[in-house]
Scaffold this active site. Sequence first.
Site, mmCIF file in Angstrom:
data_model
loop_
_atom_site.group_PDB
_atom_site.id
_atom_site.type_symbol
_atom_site.label_atom_id
_atom_site.label_comp_id
_atom_site.label_asym_id
_atom_site.label_seq_id
_atom_site.Cartn_x
_atom_site.Cartn_y
_atom_site.Cartn_z
ATOM 1 C CG HIS A 54 19.965 61.346 79.933
ATOM 2 N ND1 HIS A 54 21.321 61.469 79.553
ATOM 3 C CD2 HIS A 54 19.129 61.241 79.093
ATOM 4 C CE1 HIS A 54 20.987 61.541 78.172
ATOM 5 N NE2 HIS A 54 19.745 61.593 77.947
ATOM 6 C CG ASN A 126 21.956 63.600 74.457
ATOM 7 O OD1 ASN A 126 21.474 63.633 75.437
ATOM 8 N ND2 ASN A 126 21.600 62.575 73.634
#
Length: 484
Positions: A54, A126
Amino acid sequence: MADNYTTTNAGAPAPSDELSLSLGPDGPILLQDSYLIEQMAAFNRERVPERQPHAKGAGAFGRFEVTNDLSAYTKAAVFQPGATTEVFVRLATNAGERGSADTLRDTRGFSVKFYTTEGNLDIVGNNVPIFFIRDPIKFPQLIRSAKRRANNNCHDHNMQWDFWTLSPETAHLVTLVMGDRGIPKTFRHMNGYGLHAFSWINTAGEICWVKYHFKTNQGIQWLTQEDGDRLAGTDPDCCMRDLHEAIACGEYPSWSLKVQIMPFADAKTYRLNPFDVTKVWPHSDYPLIDLGTMTLDRNVTDHHTEVEQATFAPHDLVPGTGLSPDKLLLGRSFAYADAHRYRVGANHNQIPVNAPRCEVRSYSKDGQMRFVNSTDPVYAPNSVGGPKADPDRASEVRWSADGEMVRAAYTLRPDDDDWSQAGTLVREVMDDAARERLVHNVVHHVSDGVKEPVLSRVVEYWYNIDADIGKKIEDGIRAANLSR
């Protein structure tokens, strides 16, 4: 404009924006040019280490409003009827670096920080409801397989499929990622999930298990592989740009937060392990329950300060909420905070985007980047009136466990296998067109550098998920190889 002058980082007027101090116009620059040295030294240090997963993301501020009464399940103030709480949300790609395209086929990060009256609550998830693996010891290997090779520093799909096909528990999420959800059109047009089972506790001390689902109110939209590839070359920051521009023009994105609730006792006898993060809880058994609405309505003003330095940790909980026996969740509860201490610093919670909106009374002191004063006493217990822990207020969620120390997978239950839910996704959730796109995406992905013996395992992997899809993927790979 008279007062709008450049200063040093210490606030003193800067001598020049363009010229270094030198010994004559043509001579060498001088060591005593402290402003030049400050500028060069600050430039060398203006990048904090990027996140492992990320690394590239966007962020925005907003609010969460409770719209339903679930106080029978949790005493958390943030989830009480009528409560409104400020939030910060970071939406991100996964394996790609900070300069990568927003349209790579992968999962997306979806992290929410609630600035509650009882401290910060972080839901770190997520855009998919499951994960690739269930044991935290495999997490570094999972991420490394999606990063770069050691010898040539290039990405390699062969590494990914090597790891995936040797780890059958990945099948459910790989099926999702290779399908339409693998390339969201924008960050606004995707759901968010807390992934894990968490715990709630109510005022009576009763515990239940809960899963968080943020459902986009913009509708799910996605890109084909070809559109994703095109945008990667023409507008690689399309998702970041879209979020910022939508908020700037008043098109505030929102998500409906829904939860699944499982009674505490059900977890012991349920037909699949409810703490296995590679599986979903079927909605037919545990339907979605409305909780509230989250709206993003304010852009950040400095990406580095508010997005790059934002930190989220699954163990940031508030009274009325807790963890669960999910092994991956418990591993993440250590790993995330440890990453923040390395990447941003021991005092990362003092950075404004991370700072709680309630009073902090902690015995932590000193360390790099500390700018909130430490006050005496700096130890506990003490006899001079320092704060004291209140276990009742903290309201830890606790459950019992026993057994010998082992390194073992979860005990299998009747519906615990690695292929069934992936197969159900293919046969019962996808339609014919979606299945065709799935086959196309897999063949496209595999054709980029996957070779034997991994290639044969890829075919076997998909046959295990669904025989018809496996056959089509096998035929597609064969046709692609013949056309080269």
